[in-house]
Structures are given as structure tokens and as C-alpha cells.
Design a protein around this motif. Structure first.
Motif, PDB file in Angstrom:
ATOM      1  N   UNK A  13       0.788  -1.068   0.013  1.00 11.70           N
ATOM      2  CA  UNK A  13      -0.056  -0.138  -0.026  1.00 11.70           C
ATOM      3  C   UNK A  13       0.791   1.310   0.259  1.00 11.70           C
ATOM      4  N   UNK A  14       0.181   2.304  -0.138  1.00 16.15           N
ATOM      5  CA  UNK A  14       0.941   3.698  -0.201  1.00 16.15           C
ATOM      6  C   UNK A  14       0.957   4.136   1.255  1.00 16.15           C
ATOM      7  N   UNK A  15       0.045   3.998   2.046  1.00 14.05           N
ATOM      8  CA  UNK A  15      -0.191   4.443   3.229  1.00 14.05           C
ATOM      9  C   UNK A  15      -0.936   3.646   4.423  1.00 14.05           C
ATOM     10  N   UNK A  16      -0.208   3.580   5.624  1.00 14.46           N
ATOM     11  CA  UNK A  16      -0.687   2.705   6.488  1.00 14.46           C
ATOM     12  C   UNK A  16      -0.927   3.666   7.856  1.00 14.46           C
ATOM     13  N   UNK A  17      -2.246   4.051   8.305  1.00 11.41           N
ATOM     14  CA  UNK A  17      -2.479   4.857   9.207  1.00 11.41           C
ATOM     15  C   UNK A  17      -2.538   4.108  10.898  1.00 11.41           C
ATOM     16  N   UNK A  18      -1.837   4.266  11.639  1.00 13.88           N
ATOM     17  CA  UNK A  18      -1.691   3.642  12.973  1.00 13.88           C
ATOM     18  C   UNK A  18      -2.462   4.476  13.834  1.00 13.88           C
ATOM     19  N   UNK A  19      -3.614   3.820  14.157  1.00 10.93           N
ATOM     20  CA  UNK A  19      -4.598   4.571  14.871  1.00 10.93           C
ATOM     21  C   UNK A  19      -5.850   5.184  14.307  1.00 10.93           C
ATOM     22  N   UNK A  20      -7.031   4.912  14.769  1.00  8.06           N
ATOM     23  CA  UNK A  20      -8.267   5.106  14.318  1.00  8.06           C
ATOM     24  C   UNK A  20      -9.209   5.883  15.101  1.00  8.06           C
ATOM     25  N   UNK A  50     -10.159   7.948  21.562  1.00  8.15           N
ATOM     26  CA  UNK A  50     -10.562   8.243  23.042  1.00  8.15           C
ATOM     27  C   UNK A  50     -11.958   8.547  23.035  1.00  8.15           C
ATOM     28  N   UNK A  51     -12.631   9.291  21.916  1.00  8.06           N
ATOM     29  CA  UNK A  51     -13.928   9.489  21.815  1.00  8.06           C
ATOM     30  C   UNK A  51     -14.736   8.536  22.178  1.00  8.06           C
ATOM     31  N   UNK A  52     -14.558   7.207  21.516  1.00 10.67           N
ATOM     32  CA  UNK A  52     -15.215   6.078  21.818  1.00 10.67           C
ATOM     33  C   UNK A  52     -14.879   5.373  22.754  1.00 10.67           C
ATOM     34  N   UNK A  53     -13.878   5.235  23.244  1.00 17.58           N
ATOM     35  CA  UNK A  53     -13.378   4.594  24.448  1.00 17.58           C
ATOM     36  C   UNK A  53     -13.717   5.186  25.720  1.00 17.58           C
ATOM     37  N   UNK A 123       1.585   7.974  11.893  1.00 15.80           N
ATOM     38  CA  UNK A 123       1.316   7.460  13.246  1.00 15.80           C
ATOM     39  C   UNK A 123       0.211   8.588  13.911  1.00 15.80           C
ATOM     40  N   UNK A 124      -1.055   7.881  13.989  1.00 16.72           N
ATOM     41  CA  UNK A 124      -2.033   8.849  14.701  1.00 16.72           C
ATOM     42  C   UNK A 124      -2.483   8.076  15.971  1.00 16.72           C
ATOM     43  N   UNK A 125      -1.500   7.791  16.960  1.00 15.36           N
ATOM     44  CA  UNK A 125      -1.633   6.847  17.897  1.00 15.36           C
ATOM     45  C   UNK A 125      -2.327   7.464  19.136  1.00 15.36           C
ATOM     46  N   UNK A 126      -2.516   8.717  19.161  1.00 14.26           N
ATOM     47  CA  UNK A 126      -3.107   9.228  20.429  1.00 14.26           C
ATOM     48  C   UNK A 126      -2.307   9.253  21.519  1.00 14.26           C
ATOM     49  N   UNK A 127      -2.893   8.757  22.569  1.00 11.93           N
ATOM     50  CA  UNK A 127      -2.062   8.693  23.992  1.00 11.93           C
ATOM     51  C   UNK A 127      -1.361   7.222  24.136  1.00 11.93           C
ATOM     52  N   UNK A 256     -11.271  -2.273  33.011  1.00  9.73           N
ATOM     53  CA  UNK A 256     -11.242  -1.078  32.020  1.00  9.73           C
ATOM     54  C   UNK A 256      -9.939  -1.050  31.444  1.00  9.73           C
ATOM     55  N   UNK A 257      -9.605   0.029  30.720  1.00  2.11           N
ATOM     56  CA  UNK A 257      -8.343  -0.080  29.805  1.00  2.11           C
ATOM     57  C   UNK A 257      -7.829   1.308  30.218  1.00  2.11           C
ATOM     58  N   UNK A 258      -6.432   1.210  29.916  1.00  2.19           N
ATOM     59  CA  UNK A 258      -5.839   2.415  30.140  1.00  2.19           C
ATOM     60  C   UNK A 258      -4.477   2.401  28.895  1.00  2.19           C
ATOM     61  N   UNK A 259      -4.352   3.672  28.607  1.00 11.02           N
ATOM     62  CA  UNK A 259      -3.471   3.729  27.231  1.00 11.02           C
ATOM     63  C   UNK A 259      -1.960   3.627  27.736  1.00 11.02           C
ATOM     64  N   UNK A 260      -1.166   3.122  26.597  1.00  5.45           N
ATOM     65  CA  UNK A 260       0.219   2.890  26.709  1.00  5.45           C
ATOM     66  C   UNK A 260       0.663   3.144  25.589  1.00  5.45           C
ATOM     67  N   UNK A 261       1.726   4.025  25.640  1.00  6.51           N
ATOM     68  CA  UNK A 261       2.427   4.379  24.346  1.00  6.51           C
ATOM     69  C   UNK A 261       3.088   2.990  23.765  1.00  6.51           C
ATOM     70  N   UNK A 262       3.364   2.173  24.469  1.00 12.11           N
ATOM     71  CA  UNK A 262       3.624   0.781  23.936  1.00 12.11           C
ATOM     72  C   UNK A 262       4.880   0.716  22.778  1.00 12.11           C
TER      73      UNK A 262
END
Ligand SMILES: Cc1cc2nc3c(=O)[nH]c(=O)nc-3n(C[C@H](O)[C@H](O)[C@H](O)COP(=O)(O)OP(=O)(O)OC[C@H]3O[C@@H](n4cnc5c(N)ncnc54)[C@H](O)[C@@H]3O)c2cc1C
Length: 349
Positions: A13-20, A50-53, A123-127, A256-262
Motif C-alpha cells: 500500500x501507499x499509506x498505513x495509518x496507525x490509530x483509528x 479516546x472519543x469512543x473508548x 502514526x495517529x496513535x493518540x496517547x 477498564x482500559x488504560x493507554x500505553x505508548x507501547x
């Protein structure tokens, strides 16, 4: 038209976006206007970040031209807006590896084995990627993913088993209600009398407890009961300090869930305070061809707002177009008047 990819072969592909999240979704739109299609990967099972989660029902007041918009509504509107560009979603998959290939392209791998050979990455990985909060008991790591689960993929494997469900939110209640009639026994454990889940689910749960279809214990997980290397149950400590021993084949933990840069922190990209450093012309990271938009990036004056991420996505799209087609002359077109953009958007002229 969707691509037919032989099993195991990398997706080209031309582009992969990490994070939806909202910024990853809007990145699809800005690329689509320029005639560039994208694959989106997210570790969550649904788009929206984050909006959905974290706050799906809360109103947002600072999206231009929308005086008030629910967070999930915003995500739904973005999904609607990007429909004409047919983005390919790869959900429930954390991107774990990103490597630069000798030919200047990138190899990207997910935890579930999907591989991409891509010309650019956004990379649109937010937090960071959302991870389940773990039970935190000694020896739990030996059983996580088998007898201790943080999500249910195959519910029928739990039928006829002795289950202990931990948590007070919707996931814990929904699964307790769903599995109680099918399990050999089910106990719900929550640390306090107040539940975060839907009131209707709480009263249904109480009815089932009264009818003897499930048990409820107020307390916290104290220790695993293990015999000969096999999980046999869990001890729960009540507020009064006494221990209740619960027999169990499986523990289902919904804290629940917590964000991790990972893994993003391990891709050799320049970081500042756990964010990716970018320039403000292209929103490119320290590696040419890898861009970053939204909460994950940093630059002088950065504000972690959805609105800022949308602007970043627009400029990153032009930079990506230039990266992919350096000879192509770039000029700005308006969506109101551009026949090419109308065609891409599916708008009849
Ligand atoms: C309670 C609350 C209220 C808010 N209110 C507002 C407001 O009123 N206005 C406003 O502008 N902003 C608000 N925000 C901030 C706003 O939600 C964020 O700025 C926005 O969500 C950032 O979007 P994003 O797409 O950059 O990242 P996110 O929404 O964080 O999405 C990032 C996605 O990337 C995924 N991801 C990360 N790493 C990986 C990986 N390695 N592999 C696969 N997937 C990965 C994550 O799972 C996540 O889904 C609020 C935030 C909170 C918590």
C-alpha cells in the motif's frame, strides 16, 4: 475495489495509518481528497480512539461549525465522511513493529500477524494503544490469556465452567448476565456497592442473584488458588477483612482500559515527553516517510485538541502526496468547485 491478498503475504500500500481515533479517521479523508487510499490499523476492536473508548456520550463543544456534538456522534460523522474513500480497517490489532526497508519503504507488523509493505506511515496513535488493566495478583501472568481473560473472544468456551467475573462497569455486567445461565457457576465480584454500568443491567443482575442464578461478592481479588500448576479459584477479601474462597476455572477481569505508548516508543523515532517530534510544515517525524498527527505528536505550541489534529492531517496529506509523487506539481483545490474532488467524493457534477 478491495485488494485480494494471498494468505501471509504483506499488504502492499501507499499509506498505513496507525490509530483509528478522530485524527486517524480524518487523515483518511484528507488523503482521499488527493486521490490516495489508506489502510487503518487499531488495537481496539472499533474505530474512534479516546472519543469512543473514554467519553462516547459526552458532548464536545469545540468542533468548528458543530456547536455541540456527542463524542461518538463525531466518530460516526467522520466514518460517514470517509466512506467514499473505502479505507480498509484492520481492527483489534496492535502495530508492534515498524522497520525501514532498504528500498526506502516500510515494513509494518501487527500482533496478530498482518504485515504491510508501505511507502509511508502516519502514526495517529493518540496517547497510545489501550490496554486492559490487569488483575495484579502474584502468578497471574502464568494464566493470562488462558484462564484469566481480559476480553471474551469465544464465549462458548466458557459454557459449563465455573466463572468469576470482576468489575463494576458495563463489560463486567453484560458478560455476567450473558454467561450466568450457561456457566456451571458464576460469581460477580466488585469492590463497592456502586456500579458504573447501566442501571437496567445492575437491577437485572440483582434479580438474578436473588433468584440464585448467580452470586455476588463485594470485595477485591486477594490471591489465586493454584494446585499442581492449575488455576482452581481465587480468594476475595471483603471490606471487613475476611477472605471468601471462590472456586473457578476462569477469571474474567473487566477493570477498564488504560493507554500505553507501547511499541511506538521502540521504533527509533525522536521522542519528547512520550510524544513524537514533528515539524509543522509536513508533520513528519525524525524519519522521512513517517508522519505523526493528533495527540501523539509534539511541536512548539502543540495543543492536544481534535481541531489541531484535523489541521495536522490536512498538511500531512500534502506532504505524503509529495513524498509519493515528488515530480507531481501540487496545487490547492476547493471541494466546492473541483470536479476531480467531486468525482473522488462521489458527488454528481
Ligand atoms: C474525557 C475527555 C474529554 C475530551 N474532550 C475534548 C474536547 O472537548 N475537545 C477536544 O478537541 N478534545 C477533547 N479531548 C481530547 C481528544 O479526545 C483527543 O485530542 C483526541 O482523541 C486525539 O485523537 P487521536 O486520533 O490523535 O488519538 P486517540 O483518540 O487517542 O486515538 C488513537 C488510537 O490509536 C490506537 N493506537 C495507539 N497505538 C497503537 C498501536 N501501536 N497499534 C494500533 N493502534 C494503536 C489507539 O488504540 C487509539 O484508538 C478529550 C479527551 C478526554 C479523555
Amino acid at each position: 475495489m478491495s485488494q485480494i491478498i494471498p494468505a501471509g503475504a504483506p499488504v502492499e500500500t501507499e499509506v498505513v495509518i496507525v490509530g483509528a481515533g478522530p485524527c486517524g479517521l480524518f487523515q483518511v479523508f484528507e488523503l482521499g481528497l488527493l486521490g490516495i487510499s489508506a489502510h487503518l490499523v487499531d488495537s481496539l476492536a472499533h474505530p474512534g480512539g479516546q472519543c469512543t473508548e473514554l467519553y462516547p456520550d459526552k458532548p464536545i463543544y469545540d468542533i468548528p461549525a458543530l456547536p455541540v456534538c456527542g463524542a461518538q456522534e463525531l466518530v460516526d460523522r467522520l466514518l460517514q465522511q470517509i466512506k467514499p474513500f473505502h479505507p480498509q480497517f484492520h481492527l483489534g490489532q496492535e502495530v508492534t513493529e515498524l522497520q525501514r526497508r532498504e528500498d526506502g519503504r516500510f515494513l509494518l507488523k501487527t500482533a496478530t500477524g498482518t504485515t504491510f509493505n508501505t511507502a509511508t506511515v502516519v502514526i495517529a496513535g493518540g496517547v497510545g494503544s489501550f490496554q486492559p488493566r490487569r488483575i495484579g495478583l502474584d502468578g497471574a501472568d502464568l494464566f493470562e490469556g488462558t484462564d484469566i481473560r481480559y476480553r471474551v473472544r469465544d464465549a462458548h468456551l466458557l459454557h459449563g465452567k465455573r466463572l468469576v467475573v470482576f468489575g463494576g462497569g458495563d463489560s463486567a455486567l453484560d458478560w455476567a448476565l450473558e454467561l450466568a445461565p450457561k456457566a456451571s457457576s458464576l460469581t460477580l465480584v466488585h469492590r463497592q456497592p456502586h456500579f458504573r454500568g447501566a442501571p437496567a443491567s445492575v437491577s437485572k443482575m440483582r434479580q438474578m442473584v436473588e433468584a440464585g442464578h448467580m452470586r455476588y461478592v463485594e470485595g477485591i481479588a486477594h490471591g489465586l488458588v493454584v494446585d499442581n500448576g492449575a488455576l482452581r479459584g481465587v480468594n476475595v477479601k471483603r471490606a471487613a477483612g475476611d477472605l471468601v474462597a471462590l472456586d473457578a476455572d476462569h477469571l474474567l477481569v473487566f477493570f477498564g482500559l488504560h493507554p500505553k505508548l507501547g511499541p511506538i516508543a521502540e521504533w527509533g523515532l525522536e521522542l519528547e515527553k512520550k510524544a513524537l517530534k514533528v515539524d509543522t510544515e509536513k508533520f513528519q517525524t525524525s524519519v522521512p516517510g513517517i508522519f505523526a498527527v493528533g495527540d501523539i505528536n509534539t511541536y512548539p505550541g502543540k495543543k492536544k485538541l481534535i481541531l489541531s489534529g484535523f489541521h495536522e492531517a490536512a498538511l500531512a496529506a500534502f506532504a505524503i502526496q509529495h513524498h509519493l509523487f515528488p515530480q507531481k506539481k501540487q496545487f490547492l483545490q476547493y471541494t466546492t468547485t473541483s470536479p476531480v474532488m467531486h468525482k473522488r467524493l462521489g458527488v454528481p457534477d
